[in-house]
Design a protein around this motif. Structure first.
Motif, PDB file in Angstrom:
ATOM      1  N   LEU A 165       0.823  -1.200   0.000  1.00  0.00           N
ATOM      2  CA  LEU A 165       0.000   0.000   0.000  1.00  0.00           C
ATOM      3  C   LEU A 165       0.861   1.255   0.000  1.00  0.00           C
ATOM      4  O   LEU A 165       1.904   1.310   0.648  1.00  0.00           O
ATOM      5  CB  LEU A 165      -0.913   0.029   1.229  1.00  0.00           C
ATOM      6  N   LEU A 166       0.399   2.249  -0.737  1.00  0.00           N
ATOM      7  CA  LEU A 166       0.855   3.624  -0.523  1.00  0.00           C
ATOM      8  C   LEU A 166      -0.252   4.250   0.322  1.00  0.00           C
ATOM      9  O   LEU A 166      -1.229   4.769  -0.185  1.00  0.00           O
ATOM     10  CB  LEU A 166       1.056   4.350  -1.853  1.00  0.00           C
ATOM     11  N   GLY A 167      -0.093   4.173   1.619  1.00  0.00           N
ATOM     12  CA  GLY A 167      -1.153   4.445   2.590  1.00  0.00           C
ATOM     13  C   GLY A 167      -1.147   3.299   3.580  1.00  0.00           C
ATOM     14  O   GLY A 167      -0.152   2.577   3.675  1.00  0.00           O
ATOM     15  N   GLY A 168      -2.227   3.106   4.311  1.00  0.00           N
ATOM     16  CA  GLY A 168      -2.299   1.954   5.206  1.00  0.00           C
ATOM     17  C   GLY A 168      -2.440   2.317   6.668  1.00  0.00           C
ATOM     18  O   GLY A 168      -2.763   3.459   7.026  1.00  0.00           O
ATOM     19  N   ALA A 169      -2.198   1.344   7.528  1.00  0.00           N
ATOM     20  CA  ALA A 169      -2.369   1.523   8.973  1.00  0.00           C
ATOM     21  C   ALA A 169      -1.261   2.405   9.546  1.00  0.00           C
ATOM     22  O   ALA A 169      -0.188   2.538   8.963  1.00  0.00           O
ATOM     23  CB  ALA A 169      -2.357   0.160   9.654  1.00  0.00           C
ATOM     24  N   ASP A 170      -1.552   3.002  10.700  1.00  0.00           N
ATOM     25  CA  ASP A 170      -0.541   3.843  11.354  1.00  0.00           C
ATOM     26  C   ASP A 170       0.512   2.999  12.076  1.00  0.00           C
ATOM     27  O   ASP A 170       1.688   3.347  12.111  1.00  0.00           O
ATOM     28  CB  ASP A 170      -1.226   4.760  12.386  1.00  0.00           C
ATOM     29  N   VAL A 171       0.061   1.925  12.699  1.00  0.00           N
ATOM     30  CA  VAL A 171       0.948   1.069  13.489  1.00  0.00           C
ATOM     31  C   VAL A 171       0.583  -0.389  13.184  1.00  0.00           C
ATOM     32  O   VAL A 171      -0.595  -0.722  13.068  1.00  0.00           O
ATOM     33  CB  VAL A 171       0.781   1.319  15.009  1.00  0.00           C
ATOM     34  N   ALA A 172       1.581  -1.242  13.072  1.00  0.00           N
ATOM     35  CA  ALA A 172       1.332  -2.678  12.887  1.00  0.00           C
ATOM     36  C   ALA A 172       2.125  -3.465  13.914  1.00  0.00           C
ATOM     37  O   ALA A 172       3.272  -3.135  14.218  1.00  0.00           O
ATOM     38  CB  ALA A 172       1.711  -3.119  11.481  1.00  0.00           C
ATOM     39  N   PHE A 173       1.490  -4.501  14.457  1.00  0.00           N
ATOM     40  CA  PHE A 173       2.160  -5.432  15.366  1.00  0.00           C
ATOM     41  C   PHE A 173       2.321  -6.758  14.632  1.00  0.00           C
ATOM     42  O   PHE A 173       1.322  -7.361  14.211  1.00  0.00           O
ATOM     43  CB  PHE A 173       1.327  -5.653  16.636  1.00  0.00           C
ATOM     44  N   GLU A 174       3.553  -7.201  14.463  1.00  0.00           N
ATOM     45  CA  GLU A 174       3.816  -8.495  13.829  1.00  0.00           C
ATOM     46  C   GLU A 174       3.834  -9.538  14.941  1.00  0.00           C
ATOM     47  O   GLU A 174       4.728  -9.539  15.786  1.00  0.00           O
ATOM     48  CB  GLU A 174       5.148  -8.457  13.086  1.00  0.00           C
ATOM     49  N   CYS A 175       2.868 -10.434  14.948  1.00  0.00           N
ATOM     50  CA  CYS A 175       2.681 -11.362  16.070  1.00  0.00           C
ATOM     51  C   CYS A 175       2.794 -12.824  15.660  1.00  0.00           C
ATOM     52  O   CYS A 175       2.378 -13.705  16.413  1.00  0.00           O
ATOM     53  CB  CYS A 175       1.316 -11.113  16.718  1.00  0.00           C
ATOM     54  N   THR A 176       3.341 -13.107  14.478  1.00  0.00           N
ATOM     55  CA  THR A 176       3.467 -14.498  14.062  1.00  0.00           C
ATOM     56  C   THR A 176       4.885 -15.031  14.238  1.00  0.00           C
ATOM     57  O   THR A 176       5.076 -16.232  14.377  1.00  0.00           O
ATOM     58  CB  THR A 176       3.090 -14.660  12.573  1.00  0.00           C
TER      59      THR A 176
ATOM     60  N   LEU B  53       1.876  -3.017   4.674  1.00  0.00           N
ATOM     61  CA  LEU B  53       0.531  -2.474   4.905  1.00  0.00           C
ATOM     62  C   LEU B  53       0.512  -1.310   5.890  1.00  0.00           C
ATOM     63  O   LEU B  53      -0.550  -0.905   6.352  1.00  0.00           O
ATOM     64  CB  LEU B  53      -0.398  -3.594   5.388  1.00  0.00           C
ATOM     65  N   VAL B  54       1.680  -0.763   6.216  1.00  0.00           N
ATOM     66  CA  VAL B  54       1.767   0.406   7.095  1.00  0.00           C
ATOM     67  C   VAL B  54       2.080   1.638   6.259  1.00  0.00           C
ATOM     68  O   VAL B  54       2.854   1.575   5.303  1.00  0.00           O
ATOM     69  CB  VAL B  54       2.858   0.174   8.165  1.00  0.00           C
ATOM     70  N   ARG B  55       1.500   2.755   6.637  1.00  0.00           N
ATOM     71  CA  ARG B  55       1.714   4.003   5.894  1.00  0.00           C
ATOM     72  C   ARG B  55       3.143   4.497   6.044  1.00  0.00           C
ATOM     73  O   ARG B  55       3.867   4.102   6.964  1.00  0.00           O
ATOM     74  CB  ARG B  55       0.746   5.073   6.411  1.00  0.00           C
ATOM     75  N   ALA B  56       3.526   5.409   5.172  1.00  0.00           N
ATOM     76  CA  ALA B  56       4.844   6.023   5.273  1.00  0.00           C
ATOM     77  C   ALA B  56       5.012   6.685   6.640  1.00  0.00           C
ATOM     78  O   ALA B  56       4.109   7.356   7.139  1.00  0.00           O
ATOM     79  CB  ALA B  56       5.015   7.068   4.178  1.00  0.00           C
TER      80      ALA B  56
END
Length: 418
Positions: free
Chosen positions: A284-295, A307-310
């Motif tokens: 994405l050019l855009g997306g979520a503000d914060v992502a937690f990678e939990c896998t 999938l996180v914004r710039a």
């Protein structure tokens, strides 16, 4: 002598498991690799000795099987850790136990959960800068002091671990469990403390759109901590299995997506344009503000980065494994933040709030105090739904490796059962 599962050093077996698990077929056979290829065996070994005063013997009541344990046993964990463990060791760092000796303020027979980090307070000697600051998960002396090298209980040959009938721990590691909290909830306190710490590390702004990749134990407990401790806006969860979708919604997820449609769903929810490179996943050019990678999987981190914004933040909650294309970190100027174990302690020098370089406030009492309160209040019934004796360890590891597919969240050992 006591029964215990013991992990011994064997580079050929580690590499064999690592090679097999890197294939698609091997990835589907994680349980077989963990129980048949990894250098783990059920043995009878001497009970661990008390290293010094302020240590106590423990009888584990329940001990969870963590994703990091499965990663170790399938060879997916990084060889990096080889320098900060001592072998042979008894795994098991998610522990609720009964004390077998008296300590000041903690009578014999008390139920406790164990903060597994073997930091300066445990090892003796002059504390490092991080332990002075109450951030003992960053301890620089995990290979020094009165016990052998080991980043945690469960990776140190001297302390034993929760996958044995007896272990030892220092007073600074113990948190008494109230009578109102049963063992099945108490064994979730350690992973929940890790989730609390990761949420503090991310410093989530009010109203921020958050993405959680993965809905196993780490992902679900991270969602619980986010809703309880932050003012996050919508929280989107990527989950594979139907029971994970249901649990995520129960804990307050705004929407839950299948991995195959996550990119399009996040674009619809958060805005931006969907880009499709010739090779590799959409981003994405855009997306979520914060992502937690939990896998803990490379594919999970790859998805979070795409999938996180710039300028956004990606927090590593799961223990990372596998190679990842870091181009989005550079191109989108992302903040990549690590989060290991928990920080702050009821018995640490940092009795009051501490702040690290990112402005992350650790409350008085530490993450374990908050985790204990959350474990008592949250809808966690059924999260520990498979408990095995040590004698059925192969079956237990197979169950843990396929927990999501089998409808389970946390699989645990009861070392007292025959």
């Amino acid at each position: 002598m006591m029964p215990a599962l013991e992990y011994r050093q064997s580079t050929p077996r580690f590499l064999a498991a690592r090679g097999a698990s890197s294939t698609r077929l091997g990835g589907r056979m994680s349980g077989v690799l963990a129980s048949n290829v990894a250098p783990l065996r059920l043995v009878h070994r001497a009970e661990p000795s008390l290293p010094a005063g302020e240590w106590v013997r423990l009888r584990p009541l329940l001990s969870g099987i963590c994703g990091s344990d499965v990663s170790l046993l399938t060879g997916r964990s990084s060889p990096y850790f080889g320098a900060v463990v001592s072998m042979p060791f008894v795994p098991g760092h998610e522990v609720v136990a009964e004390t077998l000796d008296d300590l000041p303020g903690l009578a014999k027979g008390s139920r406790v959960v164990v903060d597994p980090v073997l930091s300066c307070a445990v090892r003796g000697g002059t504390p490092c800068r991080w332990c002075v600051a109450g951030q003992h998960s960053r301890c620089d002396r995990v290979t020094a002091g009165r016990v052998s090298a080991g980043l945690q209980t469960g990776y140190c040959t001297d302390t034993g671990g929760g996958w044995g009938r007896q272990m030892v721990a220092h007073a600074a590691q113990l948190h008494q469990v109230p009578d109102t909290l049963d063992d099945r909830r108490a064994v979730l306190v350690e992973p929940l403390a890790c989730a609390v710490h990761s949420v503090r590390r991310a410093n989530v702004p009010a109203g921020a759109a958050v993405l959680i990749v993965g809905a196993g134990t780490v992902g679900l407990l991270t969602l619980l901590a986010l809703r309880a401790l932050t003012k996050a806006g919508p929280i989107y969860v990527v989950a594979k299995h139907a029971h994970q979708h249901a649990r995520a919604r129960e804990l307050g997820a705004t929407e839950v997506f299948q991995p195959s449609r996550a990119a399009r769903a996040v674009r619809r929810a958060c805005g931006g344009t969907l880009e499709q490179p010739m090779i590799g996943g959409d981003f994405l050019l855009g997306g979520a503000d914060v992502a937690f990678e939990c896998t803990g999987a490379g594919s999970g981190l790859d998805m979070a980065l795409r999938l996180v914004r710039a300028g956004g933040t990606v927090l590593l909650s799961g223990m990372p494994s596998g190679g990842v294309d870091l181009t989005p970190v550079w191109f989108r100027e992302l903040n990549l933040v690590g989060s290991y174990a928990s920080s702050g302690s009821a018995t640490s020098p940092a009795a009051g709030p501490e702040t690290d370089e990112q402005g992350t406030a650790e409350p008085a009492g530490g993450a374990f105090a908050e985790a204990m309160a959350l474990a008592a209040e949250a809808p966690l019934d059924g999260y520990v739904d498979a408990i095995y004796p040590l004698s059925r360890w192969r079956e237990a590891l197979g169950h843990a490796a396929k927990a999501g597919q089998l409808g389970a969240v946390k699989v645990a050992f009861d070392p007292s059962r025959n």
